[in-house]
Every structure is written in C-alpha cells, then in structure tokens.
Design an enzyme around this catalytic site. Structure first.
Site, PDB file in Angstrom:
ATOM      1  N   CYS A  94       0.841  -1.195   0.000  1.00  0.00           N
ATOM      2  CA  CYS A  94       0.000   0.000   0.000  1.00  0.00           C
ATOM      3  C   CYS A  94       0.874   1.242   0.000  1.00  0.00           C
ATOM      4  CB  CYS A  94      -0.893  -0.015   1.241  1.00  0.00           C
ATOM      5  SG  CYS A  94      -2.018   1.378   1.359  1.00  0.00           S
ATOM      6  N   HIS A 136      -9.165  -3.888  -1.777  1.00  0.00           N
ATOM      7  CA  HIS A 136      -8.160  -3.159  -0.991  1.00  0.00           C
ATOM      8  C   HIS A 136      -8.487  -1.666  -0.992  1.00  0.00           C
ATOM      9  CE1 HIS A 136      -3.808  -2.248   0.104  1.00  0.00           C
ATOM     10  NE2 HIS A 136      -4.242  -1.075  -0.334  1.00  0.00           N
ATOM     11  N   GLU A 137      -8.739  -1.112  -2.179  1.00  0.00           N
ATOM     12  CA  GLU A 137      -9.021   0.325  -2.274  1.00  0.00           C
ATOM     13  C   GLU A 137     -10.359   0.678  -1.629  1.00  0.00           C
ATOM     14  OE1 GLU A 137      -6.687   2.311  -2.978  1.00  0.00           O
ATOM     15  OE2 GLU A 137      -5.343   0.795  -3.796  1.00  0.00           O
ATOM     16  N   HIS A 140     -10.118   1.298   2.001  1.00  0.00           N
ATOM     17  CA  HIS A 140      -9.696   2.663   2.346  1.00  0.00           C
ATOM     18  C   HIS A 140     -10.906   3.582   2.536  1.00  0.00           C
ATOM     19  CE1 HIS A 140      -5.349   2.604   2.104  1.00  0.00           C
ATOM     20  NE2 HIS A 140      -5.385   1.976   0.935  1.00  0.00           N
TER      21      HIS A 140
END
EC number: 3.5.1.88
Length: 169
Positions: A94, A136-137, A140
């Site tokens: 990341c 994953h994004e 966030h």
C-alpha cells in the site's frame, strides 16, 4: 494535473470513512486526474482519495503491466453487490504503508457497481488482481488499511517499519 502528497500510517485521516460523491463533474474529474498522476508517480496500481486527504468515495486504478500501454480506471461511489464464498490469498502492499507487504485473504471474485469518469453507472465482475485491488481500495473508503486484516503484532511491526523508514528519508 498535480501530484499530491500521499498520507502514510499512522495519519488519522486514513481511519476516516469517506463520503459519497453527489455528482461527477469537472471538479471531481480534476481530482481523479490528480489522483492518477499521483499514483503513477509513486508508483502504484491503485489509490483512494482519502490517501491524499480527500474523504470522498473515489478510487483510481491501473493494472497494466510494466511496458504495456496505460489503462486508467476510475471508480466513483463503488459498491460490492456480491462477493464469492471462495477466498484467495494475495501479497498486498500500500502506498500509505510504504515498504511493507503481507498476505491478505479476500473473496476471490466480486461484482461491483460504480460510476465511471463520465458519471455513467457500470456493473462489472472482478477476479484475480482486479478483485484484490478493488477490495483493498474500497477498504480505504471505510477507513480500513490492509494491515488491519493482519494480527495486532504484524500491524504494529508494519507501523514501526513505516515510521523508521520515514525517519531515514
């Protein structure tokens, strides 16, 4: 277009939940252009707006291999409509946790809905690296980092390594 500063752990903004975008307009497209330029400069394959301190539900991504033509992707207000029961491990890194990589288990396939760069609604299936990267994004956007999926000990080691790396820089 401008390259923006990428926030790194333990910056408190990274734990913030991002807000939905009202509409895709020129101002938002300018943000997405900046995000893409920032991501390419890092270099990385995905970036959420909160990683540059903007708490909006926006992601940019480019999974083209080195030497291939760029394939920028834009995801506004993305949501997962379905996730497979089968999971797959993948070593993740990341831009907000520089120089640290670890394996995370995630659903192997997902179905997404999002608005694209033009503001059009799109539904799309994702698998492989695309599925890993979009999940994953999207984490966030909820204030979750990939290290939050690890044990407390590994998470603390990652943050310690990032702080040490920052001091050396």
């Amino acid at each position: 277009m401008a390259i923006r500063e990428i926030l790194v752990v333990p910056h408190p903004a990274l734990k913030q939940v991002s807000q939905p975008v009202e509409k895709v307009d020129d101002e938002l497209r300018a943000l997405m252009d900046d995000m893409l330029e920032t991501m390419y400069a890092a270099p990385g394959i995905g970036l959420a707006a909160i990683q540059i301190g903007v708490p909006k539900r926006v992601i940019v991504m480019d999974l083209a291999r080195e030497g291939e033509e760029k394939q920028p992707r834009y995801f506004v207000n993305p949501e997962i409509l379905w996730a497979s029961d089968d999971t797959a491990p993948y070593e993740e890194g990341c831009l907000s946790v520089p120089e640290y990589y670890d394996e995370v288990e995630r659903p192997a396939r997902v179905k997404l809905r999002y608005l694209n760069y033009q503001g059009e609604q799109v539904e799309e299936d994702a698998e492989g690296l695309f599925a890993v990267c979009i999940q994953h994004e999207m984490d966030h956007l909820e204030g979750v980092l990939f290290i939050d999926h690890l044990s407390r000990l590994k998470r603390e080691q990652a943050i310690k390594k990032v702080k040490k790396h920052a001091k050396a820089a």
